[in-house]
Write a protein that holds these residues in place. Sequence first.
Motif, PDB file in Angstrom:
ATOM      1  N   MET A   1       0.831  -1.213   0.000  1.00 47.50           N
ATOM      2  CA  MET A   1       0.000   0.000   0.000  1.00 47.50           C
ATOM      3  C   MET A   1       0.860   1.254   0.000  1.00 47.50           C
ATOM      4  N   ALA A   2       1.951   1.231   0.781  1.00 47.07           N
ATOM      5  CA  ALA A   2       2.825   2.395   0.837  1.00 47.07           C
ATOM      6  C   ALA A   2       3.462   2.660  -0.519  1.00 47.07           C
ATOM      7  N   THR A   3       3.884   1.572  -1.216  1.00 49.44           N
ATOM      8  CA  THR A   3       4.497   1.734  -2.534  1.00 49.44           C
ATOM      9  C   THR A   3       3.508   2.339  -3.513  1.00 49.44           C
ATOM     10  N   LYS A   4       2.267   1.902  -3.458  1.00 46.84           N
ATOM     11  CA  LYS A   4       1.232   2.436  -4.341  1.00 46.84           C
ATOM     12  C   LYS A   4       0.976   3.910  -4.046  1.00 46.84           C
ATOM     13  N   THR A   5       0.958   4.263  -2.770  1.00 45.33           N
ATOM     14  CA  THR A   5       0.760   5.662  -2.386  1.00 45.33           C
ATOM     15  C   THR A   5       1.895   6.531  -2.895  1.00 45.33           C
ATOM     16  N   LEU A   6       3.132   6.042  -2.796  1.00 46.86           N
ATOM     17  CA  LEU A   6       4.277   6.792  -3.285  1.00 46.86           C
ATOM     18  C   LEU A   6       4.147   7.086  -4.774  1.00 46.86           C
ATOM     19  N   SER A   7       3.733   6.089  -5.548  1.00 43.62           N
ATOM     20  CA  SER A   7       3.613   6.261  -6.993  1.00 43.62           C
ATOM     21  C   SER A   7       2.489   7.209  -7.367  1.00 43.62           C
ATOM     22  N   MET A   8       1.419   7.248  -6.565  1.00 40.98           N
ATOM     23  CA  MET A   8       0.266   8.088  -6.879  1.00 40.98           C
ATOM     24  C   MET A   8       0.381   9.495  -6.315  1.00 40.98           C
ATOM     25  N   HIS A   9       1.012   9.623  -5.149  1.00 41.56           N
ATOM     26  CA  HIS A   9       0.982  10.903  -4.440  1.00 41.56           C
ATOM     27  C   HIS A   9       2.349  11.385  -3.953  1.00 41.56           C
ATOM     28  N   GLY A  10       3.328  10.506  -3.902  1.00 40.55           N
ATOM     29  CA  GLY A  10       4.603  10.849  -3.301  1.00 40.55           C
ATOM     30  C   GLY A  10       4.575  10.598  -1.804  1.00 40.55           C
ATOM     31  N   SER A  11       5.719  10.761  -1.157  1.00 41.26           N
ATOM     32  CA  SER A  11       5.793  10.483   0.282  1.00 41.26           C
ATOM     33  C   SER A  11       4.899  11.413   1.090  1.00 41.26           C
ATOM     34  N   ALA A  12       4.571  12.589   0.552  1.00 39.33           N
ATOM     35  CA  ALA A  12       3.685  13.516   1.252  1.00 39.33           C
ATOM     36  C   ALA A  12       2.277  12.962   1.389  1.00 39.33           C
ATOM     37  N   GLY A  13       1.937  11.946   0.587  1.00 40.60           N
ATOM     38  CA  GLY A  13       0.593  11.374   0.638  1.00 40.60           C
ATOM     39  C   GLY A  13       0.434  10.247   1.631  1.00 40.60           C
ATOM     40  N   ILE A  14       1.538   9.797   2.212  1.00 42.71           N
ATOM     41  CA  ILE A  14       1.447   8.703   3.179  1.00 42.71           C
ATOM     42  C   ILE A  14       0.654   9.165   4.402  1.00 42.71           C
ATOM     43  N   GLY A  15      -0.342   8.384   4.772  1.00 33.89           N
ATOM     44  CA  GLY A  15      -1.182   8.718   5.924  1.00 33.89           C
ATOM     45  C   GLY A  15      -2.358   9.608   5.586  1.00 33.89           C
ATOM     46  N   LYS A  16      -2.440  10.063   4.332  1.00 30.24           N
ATOM     47  CA  LYS A  16      -3.557  10.914   3.916  1.00 30.24           C
ATOM     48  C   LYS A  16      -4.580  10.083   3.143  1.00 30.24           C
ATOM     49  N   SER A  17      -5.786  10.557   3.130  1.00 29.52           N
ATOM     50  CA  SER A  17      -6.872   9.822   2.472  1.00 29.52           C
ATOM     51  C   SER A  17      -7.115  10.335   1.051  1.00 29.52           C
ATOM     52  N   TRP A  18      -6.039  10.677   0.352  1.00 26.81           N
ATOM     53  CA  TRP A  18      -6.183  11.184  -1.003  1.00 26.81           C
ATOM     54  C   TRP A  18      -6.634  10.078  -1.945  1.00 26.81           C
ATOM     55  N   ALA A  19      -7.632  10.371  -2.756  1.00 23.70           N
ATOM     56  CA  ALA A  19      -8.120   9.405  -3.736  1.00 23.70           C
ATOM     57  C   ALA A  19      -7.086   9.221  -4.839  1.00 23.70           C
TER      58      ALA A  19
END
Length: 375
Positions: A1-19
């Motif tokens: 999940m973290a890897t997917k978040t990085l690809s979609m939002h970057g490390s700033a998106g970790i822990g956020k509920s960004w679609a």
Amino acid sequence: MATKTLSMHGSAGIGKSWAAPTATFISKRPARPGYSEVDASEYSDSEDVLRAKVVCMADLIRASSNFIVYSGAGISTSSGISDYASKTSAKVPLAKTGFSAQASFAHYTLVELYKMGMLKRWIQQNHDGLPQKAGLPQKAINEIHGAWFDPTNPVVKFSGELKGDLYEDLLAWEERADLCLAVGTSMSGMSADRVFTTVSEKAAENQDGILGGIIVNKQKTQYDNLATLRIFADINTVFEMLCEELEIAKPTPSQYSRCTFENQPDAQNDRFTLTRYDRKGRRVEEGTEGDCVLDLSVGSKVVLLSGAKEGTRGEVTGTNREGHYKIRFMVKLKKTGSLRPIERTLGWWWIEAAVNGDVDLLPIVNVGGRRKNSK
């Protein structure tokens, strides 16, 4: 999940509920065949996610001490410059000639950030001169892959060599930058990509004061998982929002026109007295008065002072519609050794830089007489 978040939002998106960004164009074709396997599909963040990301982008820029931009063809597509990597059918009309293209809102916004002292260096993959048309001084840009408006820096082919002084400058800013914005570039493995990857890797290692990289591009890149912030959106839309977040007036793009010089009374005759340079085009020490006069009237003879064709002579043949100087050079063909004419353009902003004493070495100086070219 973290890897997917990085690809979609970057490390700033970790822990956020960004679609997740949604696909707006699907393609199985690679964006740059032979350089990267990333396909040419395009994606878009929802409006609320985009707004949140731009807030984060503004915060990163405010916190940066050495913020640089690394731009690719995508920043110029709205100006009518073709984008090799984009395969979508949603194209804007191309400029009849790239030399007549005008700067976009994004170009003007970045120039405003430079004038405010926020942006320190612009690394430009494109050749189009649009940052300068938006008001960026020549001293602030590194046209690493060649420039249409610099006869010493012809466009570099994929297999070609980068101009030595520009590559050294690239390496210096690779080390100096604490934040890099990669905008409109597919980053498919070019040597210049290092200005983004290095600062991003430093951020991943939590090096003190390093903020990392921001990517603004509708297409995925192979470095998305390295980014501090990953934005999928129209570039001009992002910069309109950024102006709001930074509370700066939105710039108004306009038709490029040459500046005038109060201290150059003979400029209308295409002659310029350059007190900051000697006759060899080298900048003199502060407090010393140079003796360089640059004559760019039709028929004047000039010589290139740097680049692969250093020493090649040419003749000024006139100006184009925007007032940039056209120069015909005679170059030697590698296979036959015979000479052939090529036309190069000297951007007016080089004259501004010369009058202001902004660059260490001029691209050209005059040579005496009307002798044939030696190369």
